[in-house]
Scaffold this active site. Structure first.
Site, mmCIF file in Angstrom:
data_model
loop_
_atom_site.group_PDB
_atom_site.id
_atom_site.type_symbol
_atom_site.label_atom_id
_atom_site.label_comp_id
_atom_site.label_asym_id
_atom_site.label_seq_id
_atom_site.Cartn_x
_atom_site.Cartn_y
_atom_site.Cartn_z
ATOM 1 N N GLU A 111 -53.233 17.670 -32.725
ATOM 2 C CA GLU A 111 -54.570 18.122 -33.138
ATOM 3 C C GLU A 111 -55.361 16.982 -33.762
ATOM 4 O O GLU A 111 -54.815 16.129 -34.444
ATOM 5 C CB GLU A 111 -54.438 19.284 -34.116
ATOM 6 C CG GLU A 111 -53.970 20.553 -33.407
ATOM 7 C CD GLU A 111 -53.889 21.740 -34.331
ATOM 8 O OE1 GLU A 111 -54.940 22.162 -34.835
ATOM 9 O OE2 GLU A 111 -52.767 22.244 -34.537
ATOM 10 N N VAL A 139 -43.704 23.000 -10.601
ATOM 11 C CA VAL A 139 -42.646 23.694 -9.865
ATOM 12 C C VAL A 139 -43.326 24.837 -9.103
ATOM 13 O O VAL A 139 -44.148 25.561 -9.673
ATOM 14 C CB VAL A 139 -41.560 24.241 -10.820
ATOM 15 C CG1 VAL A 139 -40.561 25.116 -10.067
ATOM 16 C CG2 VAL A 139 -40.839 23.084 -11.511
ATOM 17 N N TYR A 180 -43.556 24.547 -24.285
ATOM 18 C CA TYR A 180 -43.467 23.225 -24.911
ATOM 19 C C TYR A 180 -43.198 23.334 -26.414
ATOM 20 O O TYR A 180 -42.396 22.576 -26.970
ATOM 21 C CB TYR A 180 -44.755 22.422 -24.668
ATOM 22 C CG TYR A 180 -45.049 22.153 -23.203
ATOM 23 C CD1 TYR A 180 -44.020 21.945 -22.291
ATOM 24 C CD2 TYR A 180 -46.370 22.106 -22.726
ATOM 25 C CE1 TYR A 180 -44.293 21.697 -20.950
ATOM 26 C CE2 TYR A 180 -46.640 21.848 -21.383
ATOM 27 C CZ TYR A 180 -45.599 21.650 -20.507
ATOM 28 O OH TYR A 180 -45.868 21.401 -19.193
#
Lengths: 157, 157
Positions: free
Chosen positions: B138, B85, B129
């Site tokens: 991970e 954006v 997020y």
């Protein structure tokens, strides 16, 4: 010998997916069924492609892949989701044959990148990949949303 | 307002891909042309899909995505390749609207996972997020083979 998978390979593909999950220390992770593989891999518009690796006439490994797309290259990338060779068949060169076949497909399809993910503790695989000229894309972190969080976001008012 | 991209959006998509590359500190990385986007995104069998985000009638952002496939879920995953954006339009909620629309598409297509990658220094994005319930996977490292190494493997005797 490396060949394209057919519907008849589905039981073997499922068996190898399970063996890979066990190797990755997630023996209970596989929810996939034969129906899922048939619907999404062997229809008119498949989500994935699959190669089978045989040694002395017996399936001993597989590679499941699909295409991503790079907004920097303007070309598809070949993404390798799973590659597995049974421990009994290691040293027969099947793993390298699978990777070589995939690299050939990538070049033929004009992909600029051949990509996959590896578990950080799998040093054997990482050494092998580095020797072939692959590199760890340091600095990029994989993120995932699933389950309730995914539903919640989808329904957010 | 979020809508599907059409061929007519190609110049805007290209402009936003370039702006994202600059934000990611790789201003010279984009080799993609309008022809690439047309061929691979707007044909019968597109490699990717694209959403456009408008604010006050002007395109201010985009999200480019495609489908992967999970061998554990037996279902497609929605993979978000690029989301951007323009800085001038931040705070208007377009980023969240794009993510929400993508989550809706993922649920509708029966995807169990919505995935993407983020640069480790982009703490702003990572915090955003995490707040939405996404998690950093991970232990999984992204690998890539390209250029000469890819050709060499494809041609290996």
């Amino acid at each position: 010998m490396i060949r394209e998978a057919t519907k008849e390979d589905i039981p073997e593909i499922l068996r190898l997916i399970q063996l890979l999950a066990e190797y990755e220390k997630e023996p209970d992770a596989v929810k996939t069924t034969a129906e899922d593989l048939l619907r999404d891999g062997f229809s008119d518009k498949p989500y994935f492609n699959c190669l089978m690796a045989e040694h002395e006439g017996v399936v001993r490994g597989f590679a499941l892949y699909f295409y991503n797309w790079s907004t920097w290259e303007g070309r598809p990338s070949l993404y390798l989701e799973d590659l597995f060779v049974e421990p009994e068949a290691r040293g027969s060169g099947l793993g390298l044959e699978l990777l070589k076949t995939l690299a050939g497909i990538a070049v033929e399809k004009n992909c600029k990148r051949f990509e996959w993910s590896v578990l950080d503790w799998n040093q054997l695989a990482r050494d092998f990949y580095h020797k072939l000229g692959a590199k760890h894309m340091e600095g990029w972190l994989p993120y995932r949303m699933e389950g309730e969080a995914l539903k919640r976001l989808a329904e957010k008012g």
